[in-house]
Write an enzyme that holds these catalytic residues in place. Structure first.
Site: not given
Ligand code: PLP
Length: 402
Positions: A133, A219, A248
């Site tokens: 994701f 990521d 986050k």
């Molecule tokens: C939450 C998340 C995102 C997206 O972050 P947003 O602040 O919602 O745009 C991207 N990559 C990972 C691994 C995530 O957990």
């Protein structure tokens, strides 16, 4: 049972749970009726220092009284200081700030395009993974390895090559594809169900990227900021990615995202290539700086490691005899409990037991609590989560094996 209010003026983008919170303090939150809950989800890995942490509140109030925003037409001291601090804890060289995870990944994807230009590759391809994701913007949803996120939004931004996660041979098969310029990988799949790859997986990806002159993009939006017991999860394998994305927990609830770069990746973006009106403003940077300083002072990476071990051990003891219990996975305060049962209603069972968690990838209970918990708080969370799972399983006969 999730609810949506038919008279709401909101676009119904979310299925809402039947609780609304008014106040938080540490790991606890209180709903509108005054009921107290323990937050084992931390606003989805955001509140790494819990709710209303006094140091963060102080930074917020101070900066709100001083200066919120100037635009990036001007040098911003807090932005410089935050970048320096982030580089010092991550081992990276230079940072670009946005306002969210998706924006941090957008910056990373733009970097892969600039890297392609340098290599004279016209149609660059980035490898990403099934179950990953990366966000909900057009490029990051295309990068995401989940068709549910793609559905309805074609044509997708090309070119992402989705390969199986934790499968180095699958990557090696593509090493003679001259269009590949980068690998974008979560050190642990978050939304994908807290999937921890084999030891050495990231190190080997680093090797492949070195051999091929591909950018390695980690990521770490969910895994970063001390959650897994390291400042960034990729540190567990002693590697330096070319790019790390963070968001986050970086702001503990204030919106901020960061794209961290090292080596030659740090000079790919030049004036005119990228930008953001809000990104890196004095307010969000002052707060994120307070988050990092507080995490350092309170030794949060180590605390995440020890409390995470307690959570795992206690939950395993409480659940290992249940036939529905399949596996507990994760590192530090990023934990998944995979169950062999239909999990519909399990989150609500948690709310009845006054504990907040969610279920991801169908049947994996996901815990992302604050990383500054005491042992007592950790044990109490484990007890409430285990009770909720046992009650759910007892009420719901196990799905027969096909
Ligand atoms: C939450 C998340 C995102 C997206 O972050 P947003 O602040 O919602 O745009 C991207 N990559 C990972 C691994 C995530 O957990």
């Amino acid at each position: 049972m999730s609810t949506s209010n038919p008279s709401s003026s909101l676009i119904p983008a979310y299925a809402r749970l039947p609780v609304s919170f008014e106040r938080g303090d540490g790991v606890r939150m209180w709903d509108r009726e005054g009921n107290e809950y323990m937050d084992a989800l931390g606003g989805i890995a955001v509140c790494g220092l819990g709710h209303s942490h006094p140091s963060i509140t102080a930074a917020i109030t101070e900066q709100a009284n001083t200066l919120l925003h100037t635009s990036n037409l001007f040098a911003i001291t807090h932005q410089e200081n935050l970048a320096q601090k982030l580089c010092s804890v991550s081992g990276m060289d230079a940072v670009f700030f946005g306002n969210s995870g998706a924006e941090a990944n957008e910056a990373a994807i733009k970097l892969t395009r600039l890297h392609a230009r340098k290599k004279n590759i016209e149609n660059p391809v980035v490898i990403t993974f099934n179950g990953s994701f990366h966000g909900r913007t057009m490029a990051t949803l295309a990068a995401t390895g989940n068709e549910k996120v793609h559905n309805g939004f074609s044509p997708l931004v090309s070119e992402f090559l989705h390969l199986p996660y934790n499968d180095l041979a699958a990557i090696r098969k593509h090493t003679d594809n001259k269009n590949i310029v980068a690998i974008m990988v979560e050190p642990i799949l978050g939304e994908g169900g807290i999937v921890v790859p084999d030891d050495g997986y990231l190190k080997e990806i680093r090797e492949i990227c070195n051999e091929q002159n591909w950018l390695m993009v980690c990521d770490e939006i969910q895994t970063g900021m001390a959650r897994t017991g390291h400042w960034f999860a990729s540190h567990a394998e002693n590697i330096t990615p070319d790019v790390i994305t963070s968001a986050k927990a970086l702001g503990n609830g204030i919106p901020i995202g960061a794209c961290l770069t090292s080596g030659s990746a740090a000079s790919l973006i030049q004036p005119g290539h990228h930008g953001s009106t809000f990104g890196g403003n004095p307010f969000s940077c002052r707060v994120a700086l307070a988050v990092l300083e507080t995490m350092q002072q309170e030794n949060i990476p180590d605390n995440a490691k020890t409390t995470g071990e307690i959570l795992k051990t206690t939950l395993t003891e409480a659940l290992h005899n249940r036939p529905e219990f399949k596996e507990i996975r994760g590192r530090g305060m990023m934990i998944g409990i995979e169950l062999d049962t239909d999990c519909t209603g399990l989150v609500n069972k948690g709310l009845e037991n006054r504990v907040i968690f969610n279920v991801t990838a169908g049947n994996t209970v996901r815990l992302l609590p604050p990383c500054n918990l005491t042992e007592d708080e950790t044990n109490e969370i484990a007890r409430r989560v285990a009770d909720s799972i046992v009650q759910h399983c007892e009420a719901k006969p196990r799905v027969a094996e096909a």
